[in-house]
Motif scaffolding. Structure first.
Motif, mmCIF file in Angstrom:
data_model
loop_
_atom_site.group_PDB
_atom_site.id
_atom_site.type_symbol
_atom_site.label_atom_id
_atom_site.label_comp_id
_atom_site.label_asym_id
_atom_site.label_seq_id
_atom_site.Cartn_x
_atom_site.Cartn_y
_atom_site.Cartn_z
ATOM 1 N N TYR A 76 0.731 -1.101 -0.120
ATOM 2 C CA TYR A 76 0.035 0.047 -0.054
ATOM 3 C C TYR A 76 0.701 1.304 -0.033
ATOM 4 O O TYR A 76 0.335 2.240 0.700
ATOM 5 N N ILE A 127 -5.090 4.555 8.874
ATOM 6 C CA ILE A 127 -6.035 4.869 7.798
ATOM 7 C C ILE A 127 -6.363 4.059 6.807
ATOM 8 O O ILE A 127 -7.391 3.740 6.398
ATOM 9 N N ILE A 128 -5.307 3.090 6.510
ATOM 10 C CA ILE A 128 -5.567 2.104 5.672
ATOM 11 C C ILE A 128 -6.023 0.754 6.434
ATOM 12 O O ILE A 128 -5.529 0.231 7.087
ATOM 13 N N THR A 129 -7.327 0.579 5.778
ATOM 14 C CA THR A 129 -8.025 -0.700 6.602
ATOM 15 C C THR A 129 -7.327 -1.920 6.782
ATOM 16 O O THR A 129 -7.115 -2.482 7.772
ATOM 17 N N ASP A 153 -8.844 8.132 10.430
ATOM 18 C CA ASP A 153 -8.278 9.177 9.762
ATOM 19 C C ASP A 153 -7.411 9.808 11.040
ATOM 20 O O ASP A 153 -8.021 10.334 12.119
ATOM 21 N N TYR A 155 -6.147 12.324 11.358
ATOM 22 C CA TYR A 155 -6.236 13.803 11.533
ATOM 23 C C TYR A 155 -6.884 14.171 12.802
ATOM 24 O O TYR A 155 -6.437 15.009 13.594
ATOM 25 N N GLU A 174 2.098 17.054 5.565
ATOM 26 C CA GLU A 174 2.487 18.444 5.110
ATOM 27 C C GLU A 174 2.123 19.443 5.976
ATOM 28 O O GLU A 174 2.487 20.675 5.834
ATOM 29 N N PHE A 175 1.162 19.022 6.809
ATOM 30 C CA PHE A 175 1.009 20.225 8.000
ATOM 31 C C PHE A 175 0.681 19.340 9.212
ATOM 32 O O PHE A 175 0.406 18.176 9.265
ATOM 33 N N PRO A 178 -4.395 20.319 13.536
ATOM 34 C CA PRO A 178 -4.712 21.089 14.731
ATOM 35 C C PRO A 178 -4.996 20.006 15.973
ATOM 36 O O PRO A 178 -4.758 20.108 16.953
ATOM 37 N N GLU A 182 -3.726 19.810 19.910
ATOM 38 C CA GLU A 182 -4.680 20.040 21.016
ATOM 39 C C GLU A 182 -4.746 18.909 22.040
ATOM 40 O O GLU A 182 -4.723 18.916 23.060
ATOM 41 N N LYS B 229 -1.318 6.505 -3.342
ATOM 42 C CA LYS B 229 -1.632 6.418 -1.948
ATOM 43 C C LYS B 229 -2.935 7.232 -1.580
ATOM 44 O O LYS B 229 -3.595 6.867 -0.648
ATOM 45 N N ASN B 232 -5.806 4.544 -1.362
ATOM 46 C CA ASN B 232 -5.646 3.795 -0.123
ATOM 47 C C ASN B 232 -6.543 4.223 1.128
ATOM 48 O O ASN B 232 -6.907 3.563 1.946
ATOM 49 N N MET B 233 -6.956 5.647 1.169
ATOM 50 C CA MET B 233 -7.561 6.204 2.154
ATOM 51 C C MET B 233 -8.900 5.540 2.047
ATOM 52 O O MET B 233 -9.605 5.689 0.993
ATOM 53 N N PRO B 234 -9.580 5.539 3.150
ATOM 54 C CA PRO B 234 -11.138 5.038 3.059
ATOM 55 C C PRO B 234 -11.983 6.213 2.502
ATOM 56 O O PRO B 234 -11.846 7.127 2.719
ATOM 57 N N ASN B 255 -12.609 11.783 1.915
ATOM 58 C CA ASN B 255 -13.270 12.179 3.254
ATOM 59 C C ASN B 255 -12.047 12.586 4.136
ATOM 60 O O ASN B 255 -12.175 12.818 5.201
ATOM 61 N N SER B 256 -10.761 12.267 3.522
ATOM 62 C CA SER B 256 -9.773 12.461 4.281
ATOM 63 C C SER B 256 -8.532 13.214 3.872
ATOM 64 O O SER B 256 -7.487 13.289 4.389
ATOM 65 N N ARG B 258 -6.469 16.443 2.663
ATOM 66 C CA ARG B 258 -6.355 18.015 3.083
ATOM 67 C C ARG B 258 -4.985 18.320 2.512
ATOM 68 O O ARG B 258 -4.089 17.589 2.440
ATOM 69 N N HIS B 259 -5.095 19.558 2.416
ATOM 70 C CA HIS B 259 -3.818 20.118 1.648
ATOM 71 C C HIS B 259 -3.779 21.684 2.087
ATOM 72 O O HIS B 259 -4.468 22.410 2.312
ATOM 73 N N ALA B 260 -2.618 21.534 3.055
ATOM 74 C CA ALA B 260 -2.578 22.991 3.820
ATOM 75 C C ALA B 260 -0.953 23.460 3.855
ATOM 76 O O ALA B 260 -0.279 23.407 4.677
ATOM 77 N N PRO B 261 -0.329 23.630 2.596
ATOM 78 C CA PRO B 261 1.308 23.958 2.655
ATOM 79 C C PRO B 261 1.342 25.477 3.389
ATOM 80 O O PRO B 261 0.593 26.376 3.202
ATOM 81 N N MET B 268 -5.769 26.509 14.918
ATOM 82 C CA MET B 268 -6.428 25.492 15.734
ATOM 83 C C MET B 268 -7.963 25.050 15.246
ATOM 84 O O MET B 268 -8.536 24.323 15.744
ATOM 85 N N ASP B 269 -8.128 25.794 13.874
ATOM 86 C CA ASP B 269 -9.714 25.446 13.349
ATOM 87 C C ASP B 269 -9.414 24.239 12.425
ATOM 88 O O ASP B 269 -8.225 23.363 12.510
ATOM 89 N N ASN B 270 -10.427 24.077 11.771
ATOM 90 C CA ASN B 270 -10.610 22.785 10.814
ATOM 91 C C ASN B 270 -9.554 23.054 9.674
ATOM 92 O O ASN B 270 -9.497 24.048 9.045
ATOM 93 N N VAL B 271 -9.174 22.053 9.178
ATOM 94 C CA VAL B 271 -8.292 22.009 7.807
ATOM 95 C C VAL B 271 -9.320 21.637 6.655
ATOM 96 O O VAL B 271 -9.795 20.239 7.199
ATOM 97 N N ILE B 273 -11.443 19.504 3.906
ATOM 98 C CA ILE B 273 -10.978 18.227 3.261
ATOM 99 C C ILE B 273 -11.357 18.678 1.602
ATOM 100 O O ILE B 273 -12.314 19.252 1.231
#
Lengths: 230, 804
Positions: A76, A127-129, A153, A155, A174-175, A178, A182, B229, B232-234, B255-256, B258-261, B268-271, B273
């Motif tokens: 994977y 994340i990968i089942t 996830d 995240y 890449e980040f 948050p 926390e 890659k 591979n995410m659900p 659903n997962s 995210r991109h935030a360079p 502290m908020d949401n990034v 999707i």
């Protein structure tokens, strides 16, 4: 006939023992050369690296390479990190008894097993089942009762179990999410790799002190190969 | 059965159709390998084609008599066989036991033999098709002018046809589509005697091809490609895919993802999707829906927000705007007009129409002006003034994996930056974002490029930089005038709020650089000082550093090419050999391909030659003459594609147009060549004229094109045809004239002469890129002229031999 069966069983057992001895020898050599030799000195980390049978965490066809000084593919597009990096990431968060650690990116479950040898509880998210399921089964089989695996996830972290003394992110991000910041205790440490899967020698340490978050890029890259045992 | 045309005419039609198949199969394989692995394998395909031609030449040289004696019987069957094999080759290479993954080349050595098998699968169709061409040229050498015309005309059409197929069909359907062409080539020359057997073979082939077309086997991409890659995410799936001339477009719903360079650790908020666009399996850009998520705070927390924090920019230019992330960021500020330049017309059309909802109709926003061109072409054409010019993020997250190492990037050359400075208002900014790579490459090359441009403008570089960083990304701001105190103090305020560090401005203090995000050592800053403050120190540093960080120029537009020979031992020592494919292996692949081609030339061309008995003088003449033609022609073609890509702003169309004009003009030239072999002196003049034209082009072409880049499309097309067609027409003469002379003097050398010309042509396609990377395009042009000069001298020498 009976004696033949006994001979066969004895032969099989001795072969497994030989193989198990071979892996133990390789593991000890790995710790001595690749890990201690490169300056990892934390006793609990070294002990954990000696205890965890890395060859049980790699695909069958790569078993013989399990103790090589390199990451290995586990499918994977993911890898099991180079032993030195696992040790380095473990040592840097200063793991101790009584601690609770979150790992993002279970992969094969190897890093979680190493941490579980030291700290009280390890929460690990994959994340990968398929990887999550196989790691959970493997850790269960190896009797790691203090490791909790979740297929989700990374995240969002693991809110119900937060806050954590340390967070180990094993996949480059890449980040920094948050929610992970926390869920880190005040004074806690988060370690995160930078770069491609086969290039993850570049690590960043993120620390949270009095709600102020700072980062520090750590050495790796220029690891000096084999300072001992030449 | 009665045929409408005579056999010689039907044979030429066949050769024309077969040439369509050869070129289009080559281009289609390049596209398939870019999709399955990465585009560096284009060079592997080139070398495979060469091996096919070389092997065909060798077999023909050795078995000349038996193959040529029964040529009319043999050729149709070779064509049917090549059709079947070309249809199946890609599918065979996708079977699990044969499927290789170049990313784990040094991790699992089983990949090596798998690459070997794939090589063989791809080689066979070229070998068979080349054998047909070789047999025909040998048997019908007296008609070489017309045959060569058909060959070139077909090759030109093949380029266009491949582009059409790539633009309209799924990657899985490409090989079966092309494989039907050799069948068409076989039809006109089928022999009445074998018609039953032939008809049944054709029918079987048609059934197999149709099955592969209707039920295409789904390709399995390398698990290390970014799309694999992501998938591979659900709950992640491809919800839209479309072939295009720019590559295979796939859009995934996730659903997962995210991109935030450049995101602040304080955020502290949401990034959000994102769904995302991938082209040829590689990341292209995120799709941000403003209505689903208020992006205001998110955009205010990235390093790239610096120019918006400093002041309002009414007129913004976004270069290589992709899916519009920077446009959305700009719309959050108080801007009046945003010009977004993006060459991928197909993605823009999609986001403008069918998938407009995915980006909240961003591209239909009245404030947005979308230009569908390459960014550099737009910079050359534009006269507008902008308050802010935003460049695309440099490097791909997680390392460059050598994606662009061998790709010309005219946007990041010194000339391009100069042009950007010209388009800035007095107080305007250029914003460049980059990942902080390690070992430092992109960031250092950026600083060295900008520093040299500023210095050449007579400015003091440090006064024109304002740079900040977070833990893994840099944002550079540059301007025509020095940054003033107010700007610097506002930047400090922004950095403080977001826990960013200042990296560079005039008067920076050491402690400001590592307040929140500490680098592993001070080397980065030491390197910056070496680049910024002294030309002498900079030159010494360029030579000492382990990677190539010298600025890219229009003559060597390879910004992402960092590797030097001395880089390899360092990478092996520090990261391990297994890391190489993820680092930047393109440079190595290029050289390995070149080496492999050399070996192939020796095995397939030189060794068979030793078996043929002929006089030494003629052998040298033949080598020099046909090698010179192969090298000269291909070198010029590669350069022309480069120059006209910049001119028209689209590599696919430029490549197709240049190839087409060149091959058709040369085809016409070869058609007219019949008379020239009787007037040897004229032949010399033609060759001399070609040499002179290439030399003149190498000096004036760049300026001429940049001068006329803003003219109407009609003027540009006329100029393009004139510039390409005239030399190409003349370049069509020497090959058939040479073959004809061989026919009259040393006939046994014909297959070999054809083989060496074809091999050298293919070799040159790779060699030209190597020389361009190391020495620049000008030198490639000079060598092209020298190659024709060598052919000229060798022809004069041969003429003297003949006379005496």
């Amino acid at each position: 006939m009976k004696s033949l069966i006994i001979i066969l069983i004895a032969l099989f057992t001795s072969l497994s023992l030989v193989q198990s001895d071979e892996f133990r020898y390789k593991r000890e050599r790995m710790v001595r050369h690749q890990i201690e030799g490169r300056g990892i000195s934390d006793e609990s980390t070294l002990k954990a690296m000696k205890n965890v049978q890395r060859h049980l965490f790699v695909p069958e066809e790569l078993k013989q390479n399990a103790y090589d000084d390199r990451p290995l593919p586990i499918g994977y597009g993911q890898t099991i990190s180079q032993p030195y990096i696992v040790a380095y990431m473990t040592e840097i968060i200063l793991p101790r008894k009584g601690q609770k650690v979150l790992e993002i990116g279970t992969g094969s479950g190897y890093q979680a097993a190493v941490l579980a040898e030291i700290v009280d509880t390890v929460y690990t998210i994959e994340i990968i089942t398929e990887l999550s399921n196989s790691a959970e089964q493997r850790l269960k089989k190896l009797n790691y009762k203090n490791v909790y695996v979740k297929n989700a996830d990374g995240y969002y972290g693991w809110k119900e179990a937060a806050p954590f003394d340390a967070i180990v992110v094993t996949a480059a991000a890449e980040f920094v999410p948050p929610p992970l910041v926390e869920q880190l205790k005040d004074g806690g440490k988060m370690i995160i790799p930078v770069g491609s899967p086969f290039l993850n020698q570049n690590l960043v340490l993120i620390e949270k002190k009095k709600n102020k978050v700072t980062s520090k890029n750590l050495i790796p890259v220029r690891f000096v190969p084999f300072t001992r045992g030449k | 059965m009665k045929f409408f045309f005579s056999y010689p005419i039907r044979l030429k039609i066949s050769i024309g159709i077969l040439s369509v198949a050869i070129i289009s199969y080559q281009l289609v394989l390049m596209q398939i390998l870019s999709y399955l692995q990465w585009h560096h394998f284009a060079y592997m395909v080139i070398s495979i084609a060469l091996l096919g031609f070389g092997a065909a030449g060798a077999i023909l040289t050795i078995f000349k008599n038996s193959l040529t004696k029964n040529s009319e019987k043999v050729i149709p069957f070779l064509l049917v066989l090549s059709s079947l094999i070309s249809a199946a080759a890609v599918n065979l290479s996708q079977i699990e036991i044969f499927r290789f993954d170049s990313y784990t080349l040094f991790v699992s050595y089983s990949n090596l033999w798998k690459i070997g098998i794939t090589y063989l699968f791809y080689l066979l169709p070229f070998f068979l098709m080349a054998l047909v061409i070789g047999i025909t040229f040998t048997v019908h050498a007296d008609q070489i002018g017309r045959l060569y015309f058909a060959n070139l005309l077909g090759s030109g059409a093949g380029g266009l046809l491949a582009l059409f197929f790539i633009s309209n069909y799924q990657p899985e359907q490409l090989a079966p589509l092309i494989s039907s062409i050799p069948l068409l080539a076989a039809l006109p020359i089928a022999k009445k005697k074998n018609i039953k057997l032939f008809a049944s073979l054709i029918s079987i082939s048609i059934i197999i091809i149709a099955a592969l077309l209707v039920f295409p086997q789904k390709f399995i991409l390398s698990e290390h490609k970014s799309i694999s890659k992501a998938l591979n995410m659900p709950e992640t799936k491809i919800f839209y895919e479309e072939p295009s001339a720019y590559g295979y477009i796939q859009i995934i719903q996730s659903n997962s993802l995210r991109h935030a360079p450049g995101l602040s650790l304080n955020y502290m908020d949401n990034v959000p999707i994102n769904n995302a666009v991938f082209v040829d399996g590689n990341w292209f850009g995120p799709l941000l829906e403003k209505t689903k998520f208020d992006t205001t705070k998110y955009f205010q927390s990235v390093t790239g927000h610096l120019p918006f924090y400093l002041k309002t920019a009414p007129n913004i230019l976004i270069l290589d705007g992709g899916t519009g992330r920077d446009a959305l960021h700009s719309l959050n500020s108080d801007t009046s007009i945003i010009t977004i330049v993006e060459q991928n017309r197909a993605v823009i059309q999609l986001l403008n129409n069918q998938l407009a909802d995915e980006v909240d109709s961003l591209f239909n926003n009245p404030k947005l002006k979308v230009i569908q061109l390459t960014s550099r072409t737009y910079l050359q054409q534009s006269n507008e003034k902008y308050d802010l010019i935003i460049l695309p993020m440099i490097d791909i997250f997680g390392g460059s994996i050598g994606m662009f190492a061998l790709r010309e990037q005219y946007l990041f050359t010194k000339e391009s930056l100069n042009k950007m400075f010209d388009l800035l208002t007095d107080s305007g900014y250029i914003l460049i974002n980059s990942w902080l790579d390690y070992p430092y490459r992109n960031s250092l090359k950026l600083f060295s490029t900008i520093t040299e441009v500023l210095e050449e403008k007579g400015l003091i570089p440090i006064e024109h930089f304002l740079t900040i960083k977070n833990w893994n990304a840099l944002s550079l701001l540059i301007k025509n005038n020095p940054f003033n105190n107010e700007e610097v103090s506002n930047a400090k305020k922004f950095a403080e709020e977001m826990s960013f560090d200042l990296v560079l401005y005039d008067g920076i203090k050491e402690f400001e650089r590592d307040r929140y995000n500490v680098l592993q050592d001070d080397k980065f800053y030491d390197y910056l000082d070496k680049i910024l403050y002294s030309k002498e120190k900079r030159e010494v540093f360029y030579n000492q550093y382990l990677f190539n960080i010298k600025p890219a120029t229009d003559d060597k537009p390879y910004f992402s090419q960092f590797m030097l020979w001395k880089s390899f031992p360092y990478i092996k020592e520090s990261f391990g050999l297994y890391a190489l494919p993820f680092f930047e292996v393109g440079y190595l692949i290029l050289y390995l391909t070149l080496l492999q081609i050399f070996v192939a030339v020796i095995i397939f061309i030189i060794l068979p030659l030793l078996k043929v008995k002929f006089s030494k003088g003629k052998r040298v003449w033949t080598i020099l003459y046909f090698s010179g033609l192969g090298v000269g022609y291909m070198f010029l073609e590669i350069i022309l594609i480069q120059k006209f890509t910049l001119y028209f702003g689209n590599i696919n169309y430029a490549a197709a147009a240049v190839m087409c004009i060149m091959l058709v003009s040369s085809g016409l030239g070869s058609l007219m060549s019949g008379k020239l072999s009787k007037h040897i002196i004229r032949w010399f003049w033609v060759m001399a004229f070609i040499v002179v034209m290439i030399i003149v082009y190498s000096f004036i072409m760049n300026d001429l094109l940049l001068m006329t880049i803003g003219k109407s499309i009609l003027t540009k097309i006329i100029l393009t045809i004139a510039l390409i067609a005239i030399p190409s027409f003349l370049m069509g003469f020497p090959f058939p004239v040479g073959i004809k002379l061989l026919k009259e003097s040393t006939e046994e050398l014909i297959p070999w002469a054809w083989g060496i010309n074809a091999s050298l042509s293919v070799l040159s396609a790779v060699l030209a890129v190597v020389i361009a990377i190391e020495y620049g395009f000008f030198i490639v042009m000079v060598i092209a002229a020298a190659a024709y000069l060598i052919s000229l001298f060798s022809s004069i020498f041969q003429y003297k031999i003949l006379k005496t």
